[in-house]
Design a protein around this motif. Sequence first.
Motif, PDB file in Angstrom:
ATOM      1  N   ILE A 169       0.823  -1.210   0.000  1.00  0.00           N
ATOM      2  CA  ILE A 169       0.000   0.000   0.000  1.00  0.00           C
ATOM      3  C   ILE A 169       0.856   1.258   0.000  1.00  0.00           C
ATOM      4  O   ILE A 169       0.756   2.104  -0.893  1.00  0.00           O
ATOM      5  N   VAL A 170       1.719   1.391   0.995  1.00  0.00           N
ATOM      6  CA  VAL A 170       2.525   2.614   1.114  1.00  0.00           C
ATOM      7  C   VAL A 170       3.572   2.688   0.007  1.00  0.00           C
ATOM      8  O   VAL A 170       3.716   3.708  -0.664  1.00  0.00           O
ATOM      9  N   GLY A 171       4.300   1.592  -0.181  1.00  0.00           N
ATOM     10  CA  GLY A 171       5.342   1.585  -1.207  1.00  0.00           C
ATOM     11  C   GLY A 171       4.800   1.737  -2.615  1.00  0.00           C
ATOM     12  O   GLY A 171       5.372   2.447  -3.437  1.00  0.00           O
ATOM     13  N   GLY A 172       3.683   1.067  -2.897  1.00  0.00           N
ATOM     14  CA  GLY A 172       3.075   1.200  -4.216  1.00  0.00           C
ATOM     15  C   GLY A 172       2.587   2.613  -4.492  1.00  0.00           C
ATOM     16  O   GLY A 172       2.758   3.140  -5.580  1.00  0.00           O
ATOM     17  N   PHE A 173       1.990   3.245  -3.475  1.00  0.00           N
ATOM     18  CA  PHE A 173       1.511   4.615  -3.624  1.00  0.00           C
ATOM     19  C   PHE A 173       2.673   5.579  -3.860  1.00  0.00           C
ATOM     20  O   PHE A 173       2.621   6.414  -4.767  1.00  0.00           O
ATOM     21  N   VAL A 174       3.741   5.436  -3.078  1.00  0.00           N
ATOM     22  CA  VAL A 174       4.893   6.338  -3.227  1.00  0.00           C
ATOM     23  C   VAL A 174       5.609   6.082  -4.551  1.00  0.00           C
ATOM     24  O   VAL A 174       6.019   7.027  -5.227  1.00  0.00           O
ATOM     25  N   LEU A 175       5.740   4.819  -4.940  1.00  0.00           N
ATOM     26  CA  LEU A 175       6.386   4.514  -6.216  1.00  0.00           C
ATOM     27  C   LEU A 175       5.578   5.067  -7.379  1.00  0.00           C
ATOM     28  O   LEU A 175       6.145   5.593  -8.343  1.00  0.00           O
ATOM     29  N   TYR A 176       4.273   4.992  -7.290  1.00  0.00           N
ATOM     30  CA  TYR A 176       3.440   5.552  -8.353  1.00  0.00           C
ATOM     31  C   TYR A 176       3.555   7.079  -8.405  1.00  0.00           C
ATOM     32  O   TYR A 176       3.607   7.663  -9.480  1.00  0.00           O
ATOM     33  N   LEU A 177       3.620   7.722  -7.236  1.00  0.00           N
ATOM     34  CA  LEU A 177       3.766   9.180  -7.212  1.00  0.00           C
ATOM     35  C   LEU A 177       5.130   9.636  -7.711  1.00  0.00           C
ATOM     36  O   LEU A 177       5.259  10.704  -8.304  1.00  0.00           O
ATOM     37  N   CYS A 178       6.151   8.839  -7.476  1.00  0.00           N
ATOM     38  CA  CYS A 178       7.526   9.201  -7.843  1.00  0.00           C
ATOM     39  C   CYS A 178       7.968   8.519  -9.138  1.00  0.00           C
ATOM     40  O   CYS A 178       9.166   8.327  -9.351  1.00  0.00           O
ATOM     41  N   ARG A 179       7.042   8.167  -9.994  1.00  0.00           N
ATOM     42  CA  ARG A 179       7.378   7.386 -11.187  1.00  0.00           C
ATOM     43  C   ARG A 179       8.255   8.133 -12.182  1.00  0.00           C
ATOM     44  O   ARG A 179       8.930   7.509 -12.983  1.00  0.00           O
ATOM     45  N   ASN A 180       8.304   9.445 -12.137  1.00  0.00           N
ATOM     46  CA  ASN A 180       9.105  10.213 -13.093  1.00  0.00           C
ATOM     47  C   ASN A 180      10.452  10.638 -12.529  1.00  0.00           C
ATOM     48  O   ASN A 180      11.192  11.344 -13.200  1.00  0.00           O
ATOM     49  N   MET A 181      10.767  10.239 -11.320  1.00  0.00           N
ATOM     50  CA  MET A 181      12.043  10.599 -10.694  1.00  0.00           C
ATOM     51  C   MET A 181      13.111   9.563 -11.050  1.00  0.00           C
ATOM     52  O   MET A 181      12.807   8.495 -11.579  1.00  0.00           O
ATOM     53  N   SER A 182      14.344   9.888 -10.722  1.00  0.00           N
ATOM     54  CA  SER A 182      15.420   8.922 -10.903  1.00  0.00           C
ATOM     55  C   SER A 182      15.245   7.784  -9.905  1.00  0.00           C
ATOM     56  O   SER A 182      14.551   7.916  -8.900  1.00  0.00           O
ATOM     57  N   TRP A 183      15.886   6.653 -10.179  1.00  0.00           N
ATOM     58  CA  TRP A 183      15.688   5.496  -9.316  1.00  0.00           C
ATOM     59  C   TRP A 183      16.252   5.732  -7.921  1.00  0.00           C
ATOM     60  O   TRP A 183      15.748   5.174  -6.946  1.00  0.00           O
ATOM     61  N   GLN A 184      17.276   6.574  -7.780  1.00  0.00           N
ATOM     62  CA  GLN A 184      17.821   6.860  -6.453  1.00  0.00           C
ATOM     63  C   GLN A 184      16.811   7.628  -5.599  1.00  0.00           C
ATOM     64  O   GLN A 184      16.636   7.332  -4.416  1.00  0.00           O
ATOM     65  N   LYS A 185      16.158   8.620  -6.204  1.00  0.00           N
ATOM     66  CA  LYS A 185      15.142   9.391  -5.467  1.00  0.00           C
ATOM     67  C   LYS A 185      13.923   8.530  -5.158  1.00  0.00           C
ATOM     68  O   LYS A 185      13.333   8.656  -4.086  1.00  0.00           O
ATOM     69  N   GLN A 186      13.558   7.665  -6.086  1.00  0.00           N
ATOM     70  CA  GLN A 186      12.454   6.744  -5.827  1.00  0.00           C
ATOM     71  C   GLN A 186      12.778   5.828  -4.663  1.00  0.00           C
ATOM     72  O   GLN A 186      11.955   5.644  -3.769  1.00  0.00           O
ATOM     73  N   ALA A 187      13.974   5.257  -4.690  1.00  0.00           N
ATOM     74  CA  ALA A 187      14.367   4.329  -3.631  1.00  0.00           C
ATOM     75  C   ALA A 187      14.410   5.028  -2.276  1.00  0.00           C
ATOM     76  O   ALA A 187      13.954   4.475  -1.267  1.00  0.00           O
ATOM     77  N   LEU A 188      14.939   6.235  -2.231  1.00  0.00           N
ATOM     78  CA  LEU A 188      15.008   6.968  -0.967  1.00  0.00           C
ATOM     79  C   LEU A 188      13.622   7.309  -0.447  1.00  0.00           C
ATOM     80  O   LEU A 188      13.339   7.127   0.745  1.00  0.00           O
ATOM     81  N   SER A 189      12.733   7.758  -1.321  1.00  0.00           N
ATOM     82  CA  SER A 189      11.392   8.115  -0.855  1.00  0.00           C
ATOM     83  C   SER A 189      10.599   6.891  -0.418  1.00  0.00           C
ATOM     84  O   SER A 189       9.889   6.935   0.591  1.00  0.00           O
ATOM     85  N   ILE A 190      10.727   5.787  -1.128  1.00  0.00           N
ATOM     86  CA  ILE A 190      10.042   4.553  -0.726  1.00  0.00           C
ATOM     87  C   ILE A 190      10.634   4.035   0.577  1.00  0.00           C
ATOM     88  O   ILE A 190       9.903   3.624   1.484  1.00  0.00           O
ATOM     89  N   PHE A 191      11.951   4.055   0.679  1.00  0.00           N
ATOM     90  CA  PHE A 191      12.637   3.590   1.885  1.00  0.00           C
ATOM     91  C   PHE A 191      12.175   4.377   3.109  1.00  0.00           C
ATOM     92  O   PHE A 191      11.816   3.799   4.137  1.00  0.00           O
ATOM     93  N   LEU A 192      12.147   5.697   2.990  1.00  0.00           N
ATOM     94  CA  LEU A 192      11.747   6.525   4.131  1.00  0.00           C
ATOM     95  C   LEU A 192      10.272   6.336   4.476  1.00  0.00           C
ATOM     96  O   LEU A 192       9.923   6.176   5.659  1.00  0.00           O
ATOM     97  N   SER A 193       9.408   6.334   3.488  1.00  0.00           N
ATOM     98  CA  SER A 193       7.978   6.227   3.782  1.00  0.00           C
ATOM     99  C   SER A 193       7.608   4.867   4.366  1.00  0.00           C
ATOM    100  O   SER A 193       6.870   4.788   5.354  1.00  0.00           O
ATOM    101  N   ILE A 194       8.109   3.801   3.777  1.00  0.00           N
ATOM    102  CA  ILE A 194       7.799   2.465   4.287  1.00  0.00           C
ATOM    103  C   ILE A 194       8.337   2.283   5.700  1.00  0.00           C
ATOM    104  O   ILE A 194       7.641   1.781   6.584  1.00  0.00           O
TER     105      ILE A 194
END
Length: 140
Positions: free
Chosen positions: A52-77
């Motif tokens: 739920i949380v990771g999927g939502f954040v990954l969908y919101l950050c879909r246009n970012m670089s993979w490093q920013k995606q990973a950091l935002s998913i890591f922090l939120s989860i």
Amino acid sequence: MKRIVKTLTLMLVIAIASLILHPFLWIGIVFSGWFDSETILMMCTFLCIYIIVGGFVLYLCRNMSWQKQALSIFLSINVVMIIAVLLYCSFYINDGMTGLMFLTMGIVNVILSVIPISLGCYLINKSHSSQELTKIPNID
């Protein structure tokens, strides 16, 4: 819709990889069995939070670089996961050492979850960038 299904599937794979890397889960399974209520509760919580949380954040950050995606998913989860562990410890655990064990378990999971999250974000961005390259028409 196809992107959402792919995102949720990726987060399920990341959640399962995180569960496999979790050493305290294996200790719990070995000493108390698969069907202990805390083991099942922990596994369901992992899957729900990651999907739920990771999927939502990954969908919101879909246009970012993979490093920013990973950091935002890591922090939120992991913020949600630590809050869940602290709530569980405060309501259901009365022993200090057991609470410390659950808190340690949460911190170890935070540290080990960076591996599957980063790898998943890298692979999904790599697949999307290769698909975009094949869609660009040749201009000669």
